[in-house]
Scaffold this motif. Structure first.
Motif, mmCIF file in Angstrom:
data_model
loop_
_atom_site.group_PDB
_atom_site.id
_atom_site.type_symbol
_atom_site.label_atom_id
_atom_site.label_comp_id
_atom_site.label_asym_id
_atom_site.label_seq_id
_atom_site.Cartn_x
_atom_site.Cartn_y
_atom_site.Cartn_z
ATOM 1 N N ILE A 1 32.690 30.789 39.109
ATOM 2 C CA ILE A 1 33.119 30.548 37.734
ATOM 3 C C ILE A 1 32.304 31.440 36.784
ATOM 4 N N ALA A 2 31.002 31.522 37.017
ATOM 5 C CA ALA A 2 30.148 32.399 36.200
ATOM 6 C C ALA A 2 30.614 33.855 36.306
ATOM 7 N N ASP A 3 31.009 34.260 37.506
ATOM 8 C CA ASP A 3 31.496 35.632 37.707
ATOM 9 C C ASP A 3 32.805 35.904 36.983
ATOM 10 N N SER A 4 33.526 34.855 36.582
ATOM 11 C CA SER A 4 34.804 35.043 35.888
ATOM 12 C C SER A 4 34.638 35.291 34.392
ATOM 13 N N ILE A 5 33.401 35.270 33.910
ATOM 14 C CA ILE A 5 33.167 35.563 32.479
ATOM 15 C C ILE A 5 33.275 37.070 32.279
ATOM 16 N N PRO A 6 34.187 37.500 31.428
ATOM 17 C CA PRO A 6 34.325 38.953 31.187
ATOM 18 C C PRO A 6 33.087 39.519 30.494
ATOM 19 N N LYS A 7 32.792 40.755 30.803
ATOM 20 C CA LYS A 7 31.702 41.450 30.094
ATOM 21 C C LYS A 7 32.170 41.735 28.674
ATOM 22 N N SER A 8 31.245 41.557 27.735
ATOM 23 C CA SER A 8 31.651 41.840 26.347
ATOM 24 C C SER A 8 31.239 43.239 25.939
ATOM 25 N N ASN B 1 27.759 38.170 40.936
ATOM 26 C CA ASN B 1 28.216 39.467 41.461
ATOM 27 C C ASN B 1 27.530 40.655 40.813
ATOM 28 N N ASP B 2 27.133 40.517 39.541
ATOM 29 C CA ASP B 2 26.474 41.647 38.871
ATOM 30 C C ASP B 2 24.959 41.635 39.085
ATOM 31 N N GLY B 3 24.467 40.740 39.964
ATOM 32 C CA GLY B 3 23.038 40.698 40.285
ATOM 33 C C GLY B 3 22.199 39.803 39.390
ATOM 34 N N THR B 4 22.840 39.130 38.430
ATOM 35 C CA THR B 4 22.117 38.236 37.533
ATOM 36 C C THR B 4 21.637 37.012 38.303
ATOM 37 N N GLU B 5 20.387 36.616 38.056
ATOM 38 C CA GLU B 5 19.871 35.412 38.692
ATOM 39 C C GLU B 5 20.434 34.176 37.996
#
Length: 182
Positions: free
Chosen positions: A175-182, A128-132
């Motif tokens: 699941i990757a998108d569920s990792i909170p930003k630190s 979702n944040d555009g990360t490949e």
């Protein structure tokens, strides 16, 4: 240690860890099952995460979402090998009675990330944040991988191929998108 040797050692460690999962017996008692993991350096997830956070002097955020399959156990292991380049956090979710219900998370600093050859990559996806994110069904025998960088760490989410109908590449991206930003 040069980068090629470091990558080879990391891949060997991952393959050996994945190989162990195929030797688990479904008729273990829960205590025997747990003990077999404790004997090879696993412990509770939060304890391993705390060790990792202290070592890297940075908190690692784990995915909030899990695959929609039943797990009976969760283990963590922080590997602090020679030098920082081989240090990583490993999280395993397993079902002692259903061996194919196996989900793993590897986390290591981006500067020591594993690089995958183009012929091992099945798909390139975006979070979702555009990360490949790279999806591979060929890099590790028996497991499908989603590999991406977030919060200065490389994450490798992996699931047993036998549950790929339930845990699709798109679900791994969620699941990757569920990792909170630190």
């Amino acid at each position: 240690m040069d980068i090629i040797k470091t990558i080879k050692i990391s891949v060997i460690c991952i393959v050996l860890t994945f190989s162990f999962s195929f030797t688990a017996k479904a008729n273990y008692t829960s205590e025997e099952f747990q003990q077999s993991f404790f004997e090879i350096g696993f412990k509770g997830i939060h304890e391993a995460l705390d060790e990792n956070n202290i070592h890297f002097k940075q908190d690692i955020a784990l995915p909030v979402q899990l695959p929609p399959i039943a797990f009976t156990h969760g283990f963590g292991r922080f590997s602090n090998l020679d030098g920082e380049s081989n240090d990583k956090l490993e999280i395993d979710y397993l079902n002692k009675d259903v061996p194919q219900n196996h989900y793993k998370i590897f986390v290591q600093p981006v500067k020591y990330r594993l690089v995958f050859k183009e012929d091992l990559i099945d798909q390139r996806l975006k979070t979702n944040d555009g990360t490949e994110a790279l999806y591979s069904t060929k890099a590790v025998r028996g497991f499908n991988l989603l590999v991406f960088n977030k919060n200065e760490f490389q994450y490798i989410l992996s699931v047993d191929k036998r549950i790929s109908d339930k845990v699709t590449p798109e679900l791994l991206v969620q699941i990757a998108d569920s990792i909170p930003k630190s």
